[in-house]
Design an enzyme around this catalytic site. Structure first.
Site, short mmCIF file in Angstrom:
data_model
loop_
_atom_site.label_atom_id
_atom_site.label_comp_id
_atom_site.label_asym_id
_atom_site.label_seq_id
_atom_site.Cartn_x
_atom_site.Cartn_y
_atom_site.Cartn_z
N ASN A 64 -8.39 11.94 12.56
CA ASN A 64 -7.79 13.05 11.81
C ASN A 64 -8.62 13.23 10.54
OD1 ASN A 64 -6.23 14.82 10.36
ND2 ASN A 64 -4.54 13.39 10.00
N HIS A 80 2.68 16.19 10.88
CA HIS A 80 2.05 15.09 10.15
C HIS A 80 2.80 14.91 8.82
CE1 HIS A 80 -0.79 12.84 7.72
NE2 HIS A 80 -1.34 12.44 8.86
N GLU A 90 1.93 14.43 5.89
CA GLU A 90 1.42 15.21 4.75
C GLU A 90 1.93 16.65 4.81
OE1 GLU A 90 -2.72 14.17 5.18
OE2 GLU A 90 -2.24 12.15 4.48
N GLY A 109 -2.96 6.06 4.36
CA GLY A 109 -3.88 6.17 3.23
C GLY A 109 -3.65 5.15 2.12
N LYS A 120 -8.48 15.48 8.30
CA LYS A 120 -7.80 16.08 7.15
C LYS A 120 -8.71 17.16 6.53
CE LYS A 120 -5.17 11.90 6.77
NZ LYS A 120 -4.32 11.02 6.00
N SER A 171 -3.58 3.58 7.89
CA SER A 171 -4.55 2.59 7.41
C SER A 171 -5.18 1.76 8.53
CB SER A 171 -3.91 1.68 6.35
OG SER A 171 -3.52 2.44 5.23
N GLU A 181 3.59 7.20 12.63
CA GLU A 181 2.84 6.94 11.40
C GLU A 181 3.83 6.67 10.27
OE1 GLU A 181 -1.34 8.76 11.44
OE2 GLU A 181 0.03 10.35 10.92
P1 PGA Z 1 -5.20 6.85 7.30
O1 PGA Z 1 -4.51 8.24 7.78
O2 PGA Z 1 -5.81 6.24 8.53
O3 PGA Z 1 -6.23 7.27 6.29
O4 PGA Z 1 -4.12 6.01 6.73
C1 PGA Z 1 -3.83 8.34 8.99
C2 PGA Z 1 -3.28 9.73 9.17
O5 PGA Z 1 -2.85 10.32 8.17
O6 PGA Z 1 -3.24 10.29 10.27
#
Ligand code: PGA
Length: 257
Positions: A13, A98, A100, A176, A15, A216, A170
């Site tokens: 992903n 997601h 976010e 993150g 982003k 992460s 998630e």
């Molecule tokens: P990350 O993000 O691996 O940077 O924690 C995962 C995601 O948001 O899909």
């Protein structure tokens, strides 16, 4: 269906990272590196790069998708992108819900449900993202929250249509932050999701459904997840931006099959 008969799916992903040119460089180098991987390799890229990267990845093991879409078929929604536009640009799948999007753009389960329906209508594979916040986990509400996200997110959709669905678990507190969740905890949540989906959909569909973990994930912890029977893949943010770590995670997953 036995765990081993579900393919592993590793999704990057990106982003809001990578321009078209940066994406092209990445994908052209990634293809030969993952050519022999039995794991499926997905990349959720920025809207602007979908068309070029889908062309670049044609007839390769890499599948290009989007990170979001609007629920309407088309209309006066300045700045939004419709599912059929993504499909025409070459996207094969779309991340929906997601955390976010839920947190920063106030998306709720009902809006996400309409997006899932639209994605299916236009022929995009929906990847429904679910997960609890730190507070919800501390209050012992993880299962309740995830159950509502699945139930409301998939409401009113016949099981047959959901054969192609993927779910990504998630936990919000793991995204993150460097605080990846323990594989045993993730396994128990995945098991809970699959059991709930057996009731919501059918046993057969739930047994073949891919459930990914995200939060992460790194080169050093990825393998620990793929050992678990109900963890069928990974949704990777930060570590998918580096060709080295992403391709290595994909190739390491081979040994788990
Ligand atoms: P990350 O993000 O691996 O940077 O924690 C995962 C995601 O948001 O899909």
């Amino acid at each position: 269906m036995e765990q081993s008969s579900r393919p592993k799916v590793i999704t990057g992903n990106w982003k809001m990272y990578k321009t078209i040119e940066e994406g092209k460089d990445f994908v052209t180098q990634l293809i030969p590196l993952v050519q022999n991987s039995p794991a499926k390799v997905y990349l959720a890229v920025p809207f602007t790069a979908i068309y070029s990267l889908a062309k670049e990845a044609e007839n390769s093991p890499v599948t290009i998708g989007a990170q979001n879409m609007n629920d309407a078929s088309e209309g006066a929604f300045t700045g939004e992108v419709a599912g059929k536009m993504l499909k025409e640009a070459g996207a094969k799948f779309v991340l929906l819900g997601h955390s976010e999007r839920r947190r920063l753009f106030k998306e709720d389960n009902f809006f996400i449900n309409r997006k899932v329906k639209r994605a299916l209508q236009v022929g995009l594979q929906p990847v429904l993202c679910v997960g609890e916040t730190k507070e919800e986990r501390e209050e012992g509400r993880t299962e309740e929250v995830i159950q509502a996200q699945l139930k409301e997110g998939l409401d009113g959709i016949g099981s047959e249509l959901l054969k192609n669905l993927m779910v990504a678990y998630e936990p919000v507190w793991a995204i993150g932050t460097g605080l990846n969740a323990d594989p045993e905890i993730v396994q128990s949540v995945h098991q809970f999701c699959r059991q709930f989906l057996r009731e919501l959909l059918t046993e057969e569909i739930a047994n073949q459904l891919i459930i990914q973990y995200g939060g992460s994930v790194s080169l050093s912890n990825a393998k620990n997840y793929l050992k678990e029977p109900d963890i069928d893949g990974l949704l990777i943010g930060g570590a998918s931006l580096s060709l080295e770590s992403f391709s290595q995670i994909v190739n390491d997953s081979i040994h788990k099959l």
